[in-house]
Design an enzyme around this catalytic site. Structure first.
Site, PDB file in Angstrom:
ATOM      1  N   LYS A  53       0.839  -1.205   0.000  1.00 61.25           N
ATOM      2  CA  LYS A  53       0.000   0.000   0.000  1.00 61.25           C
ATOM      3  C   LYS A  53       0.871   1.250   0.000  1.00 61.25           C
ATOM      4  O   LYS A  53       0.605   2.214  -0.705  1.00 61.25           O
ATOM      5  CB  LYS A  53      -0.913   0.005   1.241  1.00 61.25           C
ATOM      6  N   GLN A  97      -4.372  -1.451   9.766  1.00 58.99           N
ATOM      7  CA  GLN A  97      -4.285  -2.755   9.083  1.00 58.99           C
ATOM      8  C   GLN A  97      -4.916  -3.844   9.956  1.00 58.99           C
ATOM      9  O   GLN A  97      -4.592  -3.979  11.137  1.00 58.99           O
ATOM     10  CB  GLN A  97      -2.807  -3.080   8.784  1.00 58.99           C
ATOM     11  N   ASP A 120     -10.557   3.466   4.569  1.00 56.41           N
ATOM     12  CA  ASP A 120     -11.011   2.093   4.324  1.00 56.41           C
ATOM     13  C   ASP A 120     -12.534   2.024   4.222  1.00 56.41           C
ATOM     14  O   ASP A 120     -13.094   1.011   3.818  1.00 56.41           O
ATOM     15  CB  ASP A 120     -10.563   1.174   5.476  1.00 56.41           C
TER      16      ASP A 120
END
Ligand code: NAD
Length: 287
Positions: A53, A97, A120
């Site tokens: 990422k 994460q 997200d």
């Protein structure tokens, strides 16, 4: 034989658009967007996702750093980390994460993120907006799947889509996106308690496999000419590989490709799209 959808190439196009968006922001005198990634523990798979990422962020001109904490961090301390990032005006996007260690309720951590920085799109406020069809962040994997389908020229409006998997990060938000006005699919969501699954999957014009079971979807579960989107990422032992395993999807690729009209490979299908759409959210947050 199905057309193999090139997720890498489609994601590269999207990243180019994001780069242009970042360049325009900078030309307009704004600093580059900044994405803060929070990583807990030393799980190698999580570390490698985070690295991917960050690399992709830097390539489009988004600045990004990872803050790494030991497995032993308490929930309260992790929530404080998130609060500090919320208060930091230099931070546009925050990404925690997953998975988190068992002693941390991940929902508490997600709810601590300022919804305007939740790239997200996991915060309940953003999930609610998604359900209502209001503007805002789009969840990366589901939005990536819809983009893959659209950009491959596959008709969605009025089509029957069957999703296998009802998770909060893939199945449920994907169903929300697909039934919005303007996308217009007719959606069935299946899960581990679904009866007669193959009867249902065989009716799909577009079949999305997101259950996390290696090569679960076989040719007899697929209608001839269906488009098949494989979200699964599963490690299977493979002594011929240096690392001792290879990645396979939830679909038995070779036999399903013989029957489908379109199919996504694993890797190189949905995976690269997820990263691209998360970066798009970071640009939106900065804008
Ligand atoms: P999850 O474990 O949270 O959910 C799996 C879902 O599948 C559950 O709803 C369960 O009911 C359903 N399921 C399990 N066994 C089933 C069966 N036999 N029949 C029908 N339904 C069944 O998983 P997740 O987080 O949604 O991820 C699913 C897969 O997608 C995993 O392999 C994951 O690694 C992968 N994934 C990939 C990306 C990407 O970017 N490509 C992103 C997220 C997840």
């Amino acid at each position: 034989m199905a057309v193999i959808i090139n997720g890498k190439a489609i994601a590269a196009d999207i990243r180019n658009d994001i780069k242009q968006g970042v360049d325009e922001l900078i030309k307009a005198g704004r600093r580059p967007p900044y994405l803060a990634v929070v990583l807990v523990g030393d799980d190698p798979a999580s570390a490698s996702y985070v690295q991917g990422k960050q690399k992709a962020a830097h390539e489009v001109g988004i600045q990004s750093d990872t803050r790494t904490y030991p497995d032993s961090i308490t929930q309260a301390d992790l929530v404080n980390v998130v609060h500090r990032l919320n208060d930091d005006s230099e931070v546009d996007g925050i990404l925690v994460q997953l998975p988190l260690p068992d002693h941390i309720e991940y929902q508490r951590v997600i709810e601590a993120i300022n919804p305007d920085k939740d790239v997200d799109c996991f915060h309940p406020e953003n999930v609610g907006k998604l359900m209502l069809g209001l503007p805002g962040f789009k969840p990366a994997t589901p939005a990536g799947i819809v983009e893959l389908i659209k950009r491959s020229g596959i008709d969605i409006a009025g089509k029957r889509v069957v999703i296998i998997g009802r998770s909060n990060i893939v199945g449920k938000p994907l169903a929300s996106l697909l039934i919005q006005k303007g996308v217009d699919a007719t959606v069935t969501v299946c899960h581990s308690r679904t009866q007669n699954l193959p009867d249902i999957t065989r009716r799909a014009d577009i079949l999305v496999a997101a259950l996390g079971r290696a090569e679960f979807v076989t040719a007899d579960m697929v209608k001839k000419g269906a488009a098949v989107i494989d979200v699964g990422i599963n490690r299977v032992d493979d002594a011929t590989k240096e690392r001792g395993y290879r990645l396979v999807g939830d679909v038995k690729f070779d036999e399903v490709a013989e029957k489908a009209s379109f199919i996504t490979p694993v890797p190189g299908g949905v995976g690269p799209m997820t990263i691209a759409l998360m970066l798009q959210n970071t640009l939106v947050a900065a804008q």
